[in-house]
Enzyme design. Structure first.
Site, PDB file in Angstrom:
ATOM      1  N   HIS A  10      -2.772  -5.291  -7.466  1.00 58.60           N
ATOM      2  CA  HIS A  10      -1.581  -4.433  -7.695  1.00 58.60           C
ATOM      3  C   HIS A  10      -1.941  -3.433  -8.788  1.00 58.60           C
ATOM      4  O   HIS A  10      -2.035  -3.786  -9.965  1.00 58.60           O
ATOM      5  CB  HIS A  10      -0.378  -5.275  -8.133  1.00 58.60           C
ATOM      6  N   HIS A  31      -1.602   0.909 -10.156  1.00 56.93           N
ATOM      7  CA  HIS A  31      -1.118   2.286 -10.045  1.00 56.93           C
ATOM      8  C   HIS A  31      -2.207   3.232 -10.541  1.00 56.93           C
ATOM      9  O   HIS A  31      -2.625   3.139 -11.691  1.00 56.93           O
ATOM     10  CB  HIS A  31       0.144   2.484 -10.895  1.00 56.93           C
ATOM     11  N   ASN A  68       3.640   4.583  -4.951  1.00 55.89           N
ATOM     12  CA  ASN A  68       4.845   5.213  -5.528  1.00 55.89           C
ATOM     13  C   ASN A  68       4.515   6.515  -6.244  1.00 55.89           C
ATOM     14  O   ASN A  68       4.837   6.720  -7.404  1.00 55.89           O
ATOM     15  CB  ASN A  68       5.603   4.246  -6.449  1.00 55.89           C
ATOM     16  N   LYS A  86       4.449  -1.710   0.986  1.00 59.88           N
ATOM     17  CA  LYS A  86       5.186  -2.088  -0.214  1.00 59.88           C
ATOM     18  C   LYS A  86       6.673  -1.866  -0.017  1.00 59.88           C
ATOM     19  O   LYS A  86       7.104  -0.772   0.360  1.00 59.88           O
ATOM     20  CB  LYS A  86       4.680  -1.242  -1.401  1.00 59.88           C
ATOM     21  N   HIS A 143       8.460  -5.596  -4.501  1.00 61.98           N
ATOM     22  CA  HIS A 143       8.985  -5.551  -5.871  1.00 61.98           C
ATOM     23  C   HIS A 143      10.278  -6.360  -5.858  1.00 61.98           C
ATOM     24  O   HIS A 143      11.286  -5.906  -5.317  1.00 61.98           O
ATOM     25  CB  HIS A 143       9.254  -4.104  -6.305  1.00 61.98           C
ATOM     26  N   HIS A 166       3.942  -9.017  -9.236  1.00 65.24           N
ATOM     27  CA  HIS A 166       4.219  -9.149 -10.686  1.00 65.24           C
ATOM     28  C   HIS A 166       5.393 -10.069 -11.004  1.00 65.24           C
ATOM     29  O   HIS A 166       6.380  -9.643 -11.577  1.00 65.24           O
ATOM     30  CB  HIS A 166       4.410  -7.771 -11.337  1.00 65.24           C
ATOM     31  N   ASP A 217      -0.859  -4.619 -12.276  1.00 60.67           N
ATOM     32  CA  ASP A 217       0.241  -3.657 -12.382  1.00 60.67           C
ATOM     33  C   ASP A 217      -0.047  -2.666 -13.500  1.00 60.67           C
ATOM     34  O   ASP A 217       0.871  -2.176 -14.160  1.00 60.67           O
ATOM     35  CB  ASP A 217       1.588  -4.365 -12.603  1.00 60.67           C
TER      36      ASP A 217
HETATM   37  C1  NCD Z   1       5.411   0.776 -12.339  1.00 67.90           C
HETATM   38  C2  NCD Z   1       5.069   2.268 -12.387  1.00 67.90           C
HETATM   39  O1  NCD Z   1       5.075   2.830 -13.483  1.00 67.90           O
HETATM   40  O2  NCD Z   1       4.777   2.850 -11.351  1.00 67.90           O
HETATM   41  N1  NCD Z   1       6.050   0.424 -13.554  1.00 67.90           N
HETATM   42  C3  NCD Z   1       6.151  -0.821 -14.074  1.00 67.90           C
HETATM   43  O3  NCD Z   1       6.804  -1.001 -15.098  1.00 67.90           O
HETATM   44  N2  NCD Z   1       5.546  -1.847 -13.515  1.00 67.90           N
HETATM   45  C4  NCD Z   1       6.221   0.478 -11.131  1.00 67.90           C
HETATM   46  C5  NCD Z   1       6.305  -0.993 -10.798  1.00 67.90           C
HETATM   47  O4  NCD Z   1       5.324  -1.621 -10.406  1.00 67.90           O
HETATM   48  O5  NCD Z   1       7.400  -1.550 -10.920  1.00 67.90           O
HETATM   49 ZN    ZN Z   2       3.548  -1.837 -10.085  1.00 68.47          ZN
END
Ligand code: NCD
Ligand code: ZN
Length: 345
Positions: free
Chosen positions: A14, A16, A42, A100, A137, A175, A248
């Site tokens: 996971h 970003h 996202n 997702k 999520h 998460h 995450d």
């Molecule tokens: C994530 C993001 O910033 O894209 N933020 C977070 O607090 N984890 C989004 C997510 O995974 O919920």
């Molecule tokens: Zn995330």
């Protein structure tokens, strides 16, 4: 005393990576230690079609340092308009690994998420048929549900009903932050699993709120009370294949975190393996680290573990830069609040 530990190269289930300058800055931070990562969709606008996922994968590949064998595994962002045929084709073509599900408004860039879960049932049924996992999520967004209860309520009101209606769907609870999540995740081995982040193994809500609000510890789902953190540590170090690493790692520019309405997200790509070695060693569970970081994720996704290895070494204090520079701005690295001693050789 163990001072060196060799593991199958880990994966991050996971992650970003964002886009543009941020993508170029953070991708090498993950590619350094990790073999693969499930990349979250996202973006603004989100990655909703197979063609968009293929284009995003190309942009990620361009940001991977030369000589690295890091492989991004792509995801589609489910909406009420997702076309099951496009999704199935992208999966068959090897462009996407998972999809997702974001409840609309649950977290950063989730405005296009799902409001009426019945509307995505045909897509989820198709995913079950083709063996494509759903990453979820797991938080409700109802205004009347307290933010600290949103994960537990999601399991009862949304996730369990979905799983009863589509029992063959493989689900990754992303998460998890509660004992409720850890308990539910182990209830259907092979069909259900959970990722756990680095930071949720280390911080509880006191770290976030006591002695002044700490924006760099604010993420979603928000850190819970200590009993829940202890349940997550027990789960991650248990050696059970239904729990595996999803950092995450979610970078935001410091100006957007240190803000009157600060963004959710903790950036932990750079020091995750050092932090995890510390946590597992403190539990006397260094022998369980490889399963959590390198074996159980591929097992659930039906992939082979990475063929190469990394070695962790404990030979004195390890220093990481506090911030990553992105253009004229900075992103703050997760501070575990203790000295790190393990480093990746
Ligand atoms: C994530 C993001 O910033 O894209 N933020 C977070 O607090 N984890 C989004 C997510 O995974 O919920
Ligand atoms: Zn995330």
């Amino acid at each position: 005393m163990t001072t060196s530990l060799t593991l199958t190269r880990p994966d991050d289930w996971h992650l970003h990576l964002r886009d543009g300058a941020m993508l170029n800055a953070v991708t090498p931070e993950t590619a350094r230690d990790f073999g693969r990562a499930i990349v979250m969709p996202n973006l603004v606008p989100p990655v909703v079609t197979g063609a968009q996922a293929a284009a995003y994968r190309d942009r990620i590949r361009a940001a991977i340092p030369a000589g690295s064998s890091f492989q991004p595994l792509m995801t589609l962002y489910l909406t009420e308009e997702t076309d099951p045929d496009d999704l199935a084709q992208a999966h068959a073509d090897g462009i996407v690994t998972a999809a997702k599900l974001y409840p609309a408004g649950a977290t950063t860039n989730s405005a296009s998420g799902v409001r009426d879960f019945d509307k995505v049932l045909p897509v989820l049924e198709r995913m079950a048929d083709i063996g494509m996992p759903m990453c979820v999520h797991g938080e409700v967004t109802d205004a009347d549900v307290d933010i600290f209860d949103r994960e537990a309520v999601f399991i009862d009101r949304v996730l369990d009903p979905i799983r009863r209606r589509v029992p063959d769907l493989k689900v990754v609870m992303e998460h998890i932050t509660t004992k409720d999540g850890a308990d539910y995740a182990k209830s259907a081995p092979g069909k259900l699993a959970a990722t756990i982040t680095t930071h949720h193994l280390i911080i509880n809500r006191n770290h976030l709120l006591v002695g002044g609000i700490k924006p760099h510890y604010y993420c979603l789902p928000v850190a819970k009370r200590e009993t829940h953190r202890l349940a997550l540590v027990a789960a991650a170090t248990s050696g059970s294949p239904c729990y595996f690493l999803g950092t995450d790692s979610a970078p935001h520019m410091d100006a957007l975190k240190e803000n009157a309405c600060g963004c959710a997200g903790v950036f932990s790509a750079t020091n995750t393996m050092s932090c995890l070695a510390h946590v597992f060693e403190a539990q006397g569970a260094l022998d369980k680290l490889e399963g959590f970081t390198s074996l159980f994720g591929p097992q659930f996704y039906g992939l082979r573990p990475n063929a190469d290895q990394i070695t962790l070494i404990k030979d004195g204090a390890v220093e990481y830069p506090a911030k990553l520079t992105v253009g004229d701005e900075t992103v703050t690295l997760f501070d575990p609040g203790f000295d790190l001693k393990w480093r990746v050789a």
